[in-house]
Design a protein around this motif. Structure first.
Motif, PDB file in Angstrom:
ATOM      1  N   LYS A 193     -11.529  -2.644  -0.931  1.00  0.00           N
ATOM      2  CA  LYS A 193     -10.664  -2.267  -1.753  1.00  0.00           C
ATOM      3  C   LYS A 193     -11.006  -1.182  -2.725  1.00  0.00           C
ATOM      4  O   LYS A 193     -10.290  -0.037  -2.970  1.00  0.00           O
ATOM      5  N   TYR A 233      -2.115   6.675 -13.338  1.00  0.00           N
ATOM      6  CA  TYR A 233      -1.033   5.900 -13.614  1.00  0.00           C
ATOM      7  C   TYR A 233      -0.538   4.698 -12.901  1.00  0.00           C
ATOM      8  O   TYR A 233      -0.278   3.699 -12.759  1.00  0.00           O
ATOM      9  N   LEU A 234      -0.518   5.532 -11.622  1.00  0.00           N
ATOM     10  CA  LEU A 234       0.037   4.742 -10.349  1.00  0.00           C
ATOM     11  C   LEU A 234      -0.809   3.617  -9.918  1.00  0.00           C
ATOM     12  O   LEU A 234      -0.287   2.587  -9.579  1.00  0.00           O
ATOM     13  N   LYS A 235      -2.165   4.021 -10.013  1.00  0.00           N
ATOM     14  CA  LYS A 235      -3.079   2.910  -9.901  1.00  0.00           C
ATOM     15  C   LYS A 235      -2.918   1.578 -10.801  1.00  0.00           C
ATOM     16  O   LYS A 235      -2.882   0.654 -10.378  1.00  0.00           O
ATOM     17  N   LYS A 236      -2.754   1.923 -12.029  1.00  0.00           N
ATOM     18  CA  LYS A 236      -2.719   0.903 -13.037  1.00  0.00           C
ATOM     19  C   LYS A 236      -1.121   0.197 -12.609  1.00  0.00           C
ATOM     20  O   LYS A 236      -1.148  -0.963 -12.880  1.00  0.00           O
ATOM     21  N   ARG A 237      -0.443   0.941 -12.411  1.00  0.00           N
ATOM     22  CA  ARG A 237       1.144   0.499 -12.424  1.00  0.00           C
ATOM     23  C   ARG A 237       1.281  -0.564 -11.243  1.00  0.00           C
ATOM     24  O   ARG A 237       1.912  -1.625 -11.142  1.00  0.00           O
ATOM     25  N   SER A 238       0.610   0.015 -10.095  1.00  0.00           N
ATOM     26  CA  SER A 238       0.887  -0.786  -8.760  1.00  0.00           C
ATOM     27  C   SER A 238      -0.062  -1.746  -8.400  1.00  0.00           C
ATOM     28  O   SER A 238       0.106  -2.673  -7.743  1.00  0.00           O
ATOM     29  N   LYS A 239      -1.340  -1.202  -8.877  1.00  0.00           N
ATOM     30  CA  LYS A 239      -2.548  -2.040  -8.470  1.00  0.00           C
ATOM     31  C   LYS A 239      -2.586  -2.336  -6.934  1.00  0.00           C
ATOM     32  O   LYS A 239      -3.273  -2.848  -6.166  1.00  0.00           O
ATOM     33  N   LEU A 240      -1.983  -0.845  -6.216  1.00  0.00           N
ATOM     34  CA  LEU A 240      -2.100  -0.954  -4.881  1.00  0.00           C
ATOM     35  C   LEU A 240      -3.420  -0.682  -4.481  1.00  0.00           C
ATOM     36  O   LEU A 240      -4.027  -0.785  -3.581  1.00  0.00           O
ATOM     37  N   SER A 295      -2.115   9.915 -10.812  1.00  0.00           N
ATOM     38  CA  SER A 295      -2.909   8.975  -9.749  1.00  0.00           C
ATOM     39  C   SER A 295      -3.242   7.552 -10.426  1.00  0.00           C
ATOM     40  O   SER A 295      -3.157   6.424 -10.224  1.00  0.00           O
TER      41      SER A 295
END
Lengths: 347, 309
Positions: free
Chosen positions: A9, A339-346, A337
């Protein structure tokens, strides 16, 4: 099992973020191309094929990697330490002009190996000297280093321009430049290639810096100071030492990159020369998340992008500035990116 | 060699000083509000540059200086709101976003300029109308002080207004509260996000105007990266002023003097290499920071994105 999953991951996270940023920047750049009347697909095809698909493009890109790698090594240190040095362009110029000015004086007096080492050191010292003032002001008086390094950048442009037009001008009356070094006094090529050994210097520097940050006590202090300044002070880390050392090292690497370009490519310092590699290296090290090994492929990517851009501005009519736009977009989308990482935890 | 007391020297020095300080004053007022609200906008340079470029294009087409100025302001606002979206909504590191916006503006203005004009540098036909103040503009030696562009006078008037707004109105109080303790301000019903967006909007107007002034009032052409660090100088001026708009004038004025000496010393015919004169503004900024900005106390929430609980 869990460990493996966490490991993969993390690895995926390291790759997905930059890949997203690059793709998003290319899409946004494509929209800009479309608006100004260019076919984005055709433009990108030419950009990539000229930069990475021809022998000349690959050779030039590998040469371009050297200054980006060396400069990135310095930026990793300084950004990891939580300090900002954005005046790399000026430090590059000072290192370059020092190497170009001294090289003709010593080239016949020293064995070739020591000649290169001395000039490399001079470049390093030149670049480091240019961050002395910002570093001391930051460490002693908490004066914002972003502003001061930027001011020093403009001073460096004018100062080197003065040096090249007057005291170091080898051909008064003609286009101002320092004495041109003969081919045998420039960096030799890696055997079987036409790429000079600066590339190896760059690779070594980035890897060394990576282990310096990860594995040494001083590197640990840098990281600690960068991650949590207050805790670092509480833990007894000399934060002023960290600031000054990190900034001097980063300036030194920028100066070394300057010496590298003079000795490897230009052979002299010409008036008006300012390749502004720092503006590529800053987005680059962010995309690499300050990881030395991630810097290497990204440096190649940025290199063939800029070489492709230069070739293309001759071939088609898309100016080299487009690459600058694309790199700036990559820096912005790197932020997105995160932001998206924090947001989605994807990833 | 002209005498140092010659009238041309003073005309150039006085007039040049005030003209050169105008973009700095405008941008610094905007940045003052943004920083008081807790945000560092390193994209200021980019806002000015895009403002200068947009204003130049609009003025070249319409030959109207005011349409040019308005277009410059609009461009500044667009970048300001984009920056706001990145750092307020997405909570991206402000320095990364600021540098990104700055680099983007340098790249896109150069790209568009090259595509539109190739290797040419068109000049706008004379549209700048300077406003001479009656009587005062007839004073010998000092005539150029009172023969400035309207925007320069406006920038002077804006300084006390900005001070009043920031320190004497409830909006100013909200801005400072948001910069010091956004959570507490939020509890007291201040909309943190809206306040910060407003400061960036305001900065966009002023920075765009400052850039526009540079390209179509001070000069009448555009060159690549023509702001030459003025955005960063404006940020330094705000730090020198310790976030008090009243103090902005001094820093901007000093930049103006250094900048106009570039021309003034040439009129005197001094044999100093031009490069050293060109360095002056940047050296002066560092020297002043060194003297006046030691251990400055920043707004407490400076550079921290606000996350609503």
């Amino acid at each position: 099992m869990n460990l493996i999953r966490i490991g993969s991951k993390q690895a995926a996270g390291v790759v997905i973020g930059p890949v997203f940023a690059i793709l998003a920047a290319l899409v946004a750049g494509g929209i800009i191309l479309l608006i100004i009347g260019f076919n984005p697909l055709k433009t990108y095809y030419e950009l990539f094929s000229l930069g990475a698909g021809t022998y000349l493009g690959i050779t030039e890109s590998l040469k371009r990697m050297a200054p980006l790698l060396i400069m990135s090594a310095g930026l990793i240190i300084v950004f990891k330490a939580g300090v900002w040095n954005i005046g790399g362009n000026g430090q590059f110029l000072i290192g370059a002009v020092l190497a170009a000015g001294i090289a003709p004086l010593i080239m016949d007096k020293l064995p070739i190996f020591f000649y290169f080492v001395v000039l490399g050191l001079l470049g390093f010292i030149g670049g480091a000297s240019w961050v002395c003032i910002p570093a001391i002001l930051k460490a002693k008086y908490e004066i914002n280093e972003i502003i001061v390094t930027m001011m020093m950048d403009f001073i460096a442009v004018n100062f080197t321009s003065y040096l090249v037009r007057y005291p170091l001008n080898a051909q008064p009356g003609l286009f101002p430049q320092t004495a041109v070094l003969p081919i045998e006094k420039r960096l030799p090529n890696i055997s079987l290639t036409e790429v000079h050994i600066g590339l190896i210097v760059g690779l070594v520097m980035v890897v060394l810096v990576h282990y310096f940050i990860k594995r040494t006590a001083l590197g640990y202090e840098f990281r600690f100071a960068g991650e949590n300044k207050k805790a670092a002070i509480y833990a007894g880390i000399n934060i002023k030492k960290v600031i000054v050392l990190a900034m001097l090292l980063s300036g030194g690497f920028a100066g070394l990159a300057g010496a590298n370009d003079v000795l490897g490519i230009k052979g002299s310092f010409q008036a008006e020369w300012n390749p502004q590699y720092a503006f590529s290296a800053i987005p680059l090290v962010f995309l690499a998340r300050f990881n030395g090994f991630a810097v290497i492929p990204l440096a190649y990517f940025f290199s063939f992008l800029s070489i492709g851009g230069e070739f293309m501005s001759r071939a088609a009519n898309v100016p080299v500035f487009f690459v600058q736009v694309a790199e700036a977009l990559m820096l912005i989308f790197f932020g997105v990116s995160e932001y998206l990482k924090k947001r989605s935890k994807l990833f | 060699m002209n005498s140092i007391f010659s009238e041309p020297f003073f005309t150039v020095l006085f007039g040049g000083t005030l003209t050169a300080s105008t973009p700095i004053i405008l941008a610094a007022i905007g940045e003052d509000f943004v920083e008081s609200g807790g945000i560092l906008n390193l994209g200021l340079e980019g806002m000015m540059l895009l403002g200068a470029f947009t204003a130049f294009i609009a003025a070249l087409i319409t030959e109207n200086v005011y349409i040019g100025l308005l277009s410059g302001m609009a461009a500044g606002v667009v970048l300001g709101l984009l920056f706001g979206y990145l750092v307020i909504y997405l909570k991206i590191n402000q320095i990364v976003a600021g540098l990104g916006i700055g680099l983007f503006a340098i790249g896109i203005t150069s790209l568009l300029f090259r595509i539109l004009f190739g290797a040419e540098f068109p000049v706008i036909p004379d549209i700048t109308d300077k406003t001479a103040i009656p009587l005062l503009s007839k004073i010998p030696y000092a005539s150029s002080i009172f023969n400035q562009h309207l925007i320069t006078y406006i920038s002077w008037i804006l300084l006390p207004i900005a001070w009043w707004v920031l320190y004497k109105t409830s909006f100013g109080l909200n801005v400072r509260a948001v910069g010091e303790n956004p959570a507490a301000a939020d509890v007291h019903g201040v909309n943190v996000y809206r306040t910060r967006y407003l400061t960036l909007l305001f900065e966009g107007v002023l920075a765009g105007l400052g850039g526009a002034f540079l390209s179509i009032c001070d000069l009448s052409f555009f060159v690549f990266h023509m702001t030459q660090g003025r955005g960063f100088i404006a940020i330094a001026v705000v730090m020198l002023a310790k976030w008090n708009p009243a103090g902005i004038f001094y820093g901007a004025f000093l930049f103006g003097i250094c900048h106009s000496l570039t021309y003034g010393l040439q009129i005197l015919g001094l044999d100093v290499p031009r490069e050293f004169i060109l360095m002056l503004p940047y050296v002066a900024v560092i020297a002043l920071l060194c003297i006046l900005a030691r251990n400055t106390r920043f707004p407490a929430a400076f550079c921290n994105p606000y996350e609503r609980e």
